[in-house]
Write a protein that holds these residues in place. Structure first.
Motif, PDB file in Angstrom:
ATOM      1  N   GLU A   1     -14.406  55.422 -60.096  1.00  0.00           N
ATOM      2  CA  GLU A   1     -14.183  56.595 -59.966  1.00  0.00           C
ATOM      3  C   GLU A   1     -13.274  56.804 -58.388  1.00  0.00           C
ATOM      4  O   GLU A   1     -12.254  57.620 -58.108  1.00  0.00           O
ATOM      5  CB  GLU A   1     -15.279  57.725 -59.630  1.00  0.00           C
ATOM      6  CG  GLU A   1     -16.053  57.991 -61.158  1.00  0.00           C
ATOM      7  CD  GLU A   1     -17.267  58.421 -61.150  1.00  0.00           C
ATOM      8  OE1 GLU A   1     -17.693  58.662 -60.015  1.00  0.00           O
ATOM      9  OE2 GLU A   1     -18.103  58.634 -62.180  1.00  0.00           O
ATOM     10  N   TRP A   2     -13.923  56.228 -57.518  1.00  0.00           N
ATOM     11  CA  TRP A   2     -13.280  56.079 -56.133  1.00  0.00           C
ATOM     12  C   TRP A   2     -11.892  55.786 -56.287  1.00  0.00           C
ATOM     13  O   TRP A   2     -10.962  56.456 -55.710  1.00  0.00           O
ATOM     14  CB  TRP A   2     -14.114  55.413 -55.071  1.00  0.00           C
ATOM     15  CG  TRP A   2     -13.818  55.439 -53.700  1.00  0.00           C
ATOM     16  CD1 TRP A   2     -13.957  56.349 -52.806  1.00  0.00           C
ATOM     17  CD2 TRP A   2     -12.829  54.255 -53.060  1.00  0.00           C
ATOM     18  NE1 TRP A   2     -13.133  56.084 -51.599  1.00  0.00           N
ATOM     19  CE2 TRP A   2     -12.490  54.739 -51.697  1.00  0.00           C
ATOM     20  CE3 TRP A   2     -12.112  53.314 -53.325  1.00  0.00           C
ATOM     21  CZ2 TRP A   2     -11.585  54.141 -50.907  1.00  0.00           C
ATOM     22  CZ3 TRP A   2     -11.238  52.415 -52.681  1.00  0.00           C
ATOM     23  CH2 TRP A   2     -11.111  52.969 -51.302  1.00  0.00           C
ATOM     24  N   ARG A   3     -11.540  54.675 -56.828  1.00  0.00           N
ATOM     25  CA  ARG A   3     -10.105  54.107 -57.132  1.00  0.00           C
ATOM     26  C   ARG A   3      -9.320  55.084 -57.769  1.00  0.00           C
ATOM     27  O   ARG A   3      -8.156  55.098 -57.277  1.00  0.00           O
ATOM     28  CB  ARG A   3     -10.322  52.606 -57.784  1.00  0.00           C
ATOM     29  CG  ARG A   3     -10.854  51.986 -56.742  1.00  0.00           C
ATOM     30  CD  ARG A   3     -10.724  50.229 -57.319  1.00  0.00           C
ATOM     31  NE  ARG A   3     -11.537  49.323 -56.832  1.00  0.00           N
ATOM     32  CZ  ARG A   3     -11.300  48.042 -56.921  1.00  0.00           C
ATOM     33  NH1 ARG A   3     -10.324  47.617 -57.824  1.00  0.00           N
ATOM     34  NH2 ARG A   3     -11.928  47.074 -56.302  1.00  0.00           N
TER      35      ARG A   3
ATOM     36  N   SER B   1      -5.447  50.392 -57.023  1.00  0.00           N
ATOM     37  CA  SER B   1      -5.437  49.614 -58.201  1.00  0.00           C
ATOM     38  C   SER B   1      -6.892  49.539 -58.903  1.00  0.00           C
ATOM     39  O   SER B   1      -7.869  49.275 -58.220  1.00  0.00           O
ATOM     40  CB  SER B   1      -4.886  48.209 -57.801  1.00  0.00           C
ATOM     41  OG  SER B   1      -5.052  47.402 -58.708  1.00  0.00           O
ATOM     42  N   LEU B   2      -6.685  49.486 -60.165  1.00  0.00           N
ATOM     43  CA  LEU B   2      -8.080  49.147 -61.116  1.00  0.00           C
ATOM     44  C   LEU B   2      -7.979  47.665 -61.545  1.00  0.00           C
ATOM     45  O   LEU B   2      -8.779  47.361 -62.537  1.00  0.00           O
ATOM     46  CB  LEU B   2      -8.079  50.306 -62.090  1.00  0.00           C
ATOM     47  CG  LEU B   2      -8.176  51.469 -61.650  1.00  0.00           C
ATOM     48  CD1 LEU B   2      -7.991  52.616 -62.813  1.00  0.00           C
ATOM     49  CD2 LEU B   2      -9.598  51.992 -61.009  1.00  0.00           C
ATOM     50  N   ARG B   3      -6.942  46.955 -61.081  1.00  0.00           N
ATOM     51  CA  ARG B   3      -6.717  45.639 -61.820  1.00  0.00           C
ATOM     52  C   ARG B   3      -8.010  44.704 -61.973  1.00  0.00           C
ATOM     53  O   ARG B   3      -8.194  44.263 -63.150  1.00  0.00           O
ATOM     54  CB  ARG B   3      -5.676  45.012 -61.147  1.00  0.00           C
ATOM     55  CG  ARG B   3      -5.304  43.614 -61.948  1.00  0.00           C
ATOM     56  CD  ARG B   3      -4.035  43.013 -61.294  1.00  0.00           C
ATOM     57  NE  ARG B   3      -3.822  41.749 -61.893  1.00  0.00           N
ATOM     58  CZ  ARG B   3      -2.964  40.798 -61.403  1.00  0.00           C
ATOM     59  NH1 ARG B   3      -2.392  40.934 -60.122  1.00  0.00           N
ATOM     60  NH2 ARG B   3      -2.848  39.803 -62.100  1.00  0.00           N
ATOM     61  N   ASN B   4      -8.835  44.852 -61.057  1.00  0.00           N
ATOM     62  CA  ASN B   4      -9.959  43.776 -61.040  1.00  0.00           C
ATOM     63  C   ASN B   4     -11.217  44.497 -61.678  1.00  0.00           C
ATOM     64  O   ASN B   4     -12.402  43.770 -61.578  1.00  0.00           O
ATOM     65  CB  ASN B   4     -10.101  42.965 -59.860  1.00  0.00           C
ATOM     66  CG  ASN B   4     -10.568  43.998 -58.933  1.00  0.00           C
ATOM     67  OD1 ASN B   4     -10.448  45.069 -58.741  1.00  0.00           O
ATOM     68  ND2 ASN B   4     -11.512  43.614 -57.596  1.00  0.00           N
TER      69      ASN B   4
END
Length: 198
Positions: free
Chosen positions: A153-155, A161-164
């Motif tokens: 949620e913070w990202r 980026s949500l990549r990882n």
């Protein structure tokens, strides 16, 4: 075994013999490893969900001890995670899940000296990799679900980026939909429960 419960070291000739088998097996498998002292090995097992599992091999008086760290103690749902791991233990080969005094999760096992062959060692290392890697995301969802959703949620809010975190997308988004008051039901398409059905 010594009086304090620790396994005594093996004789030097036994250590040398088993070290030769371990060395040959690891080189043939092209696994990155360290051999800090006679009878002690650290092997890097590359995975996909858990990028690397470091497996220790220690030659003791009667057996080769196998030990690999899987994840730190969970932030939440400890009993649910222990139940999940114990249910898997009954079907596992060569090693089993265990926890240390603080609750960190390991895979541990022992191979009698006579069983330490290249084929059996390869089989046990494969089992360690499989058990550490295959269940890793589910273990994180059970033991660290709140942290994962909070980070997601913070990202999202900051456009980071949500990549990882991509492996946890359905899990994180299902949690945020429940928080938004959609009745608490499963997301459209009926995703798996965070505990993997345990």
């Amino acid at each position: 075994m010594s009086r304090d419960g620790q396994e005594r070291p093996a004789r030097a000739d036994v250590v040398a013999s088993l070290d030769a088998v371990i060395d040959r097996t690891l080189r043939d498998s092209e696994l990155v490893h360290e051999h800090p002292t006679p009878g002690r090995w650290l092997v890097d097992l590359p995975g996909t969900k858990k990028l690397k599992t470091v497996c220790g091999l220690i030659v003791g008086e009667h057996a080769l001890r196998v030990e690999a760290f899987v994840c730190r103690q969970p932030d939440e749902n400890r009993e649910q995670l222990w139940t999940y791991l114990l249910q898997h233990n009954a079907r596992m080969y060569g090693v089993a899940y265990s926890v240390d005094r603080v609750g960190d999760v390991y895979l541990t096992g022992r191979l009698p000296h006579a069983a330490v062959t290249p084929e059996e060692l390869d089989r046990v290392l494969g089992a360690v990799l499989s058990y550490a890697d295959d269940h890793f995301n589910t273990m994180l969802e059970i033991g660290f679900g709140t942290s994962i959703r909070r980070e997601w949620e913070w990202r999202v809010k900051r456009g980071e980026s949500l990549r990882n975190l991509e492996a946890f997308a359905a899990f994180a988004q299902a949690g945020s939909r429940r928080d938004d008051g959609d009745g608490g039901g499963a997301p459209a398409g009926g995703g798996d429960s965070p505990d993997g059905g345990a």
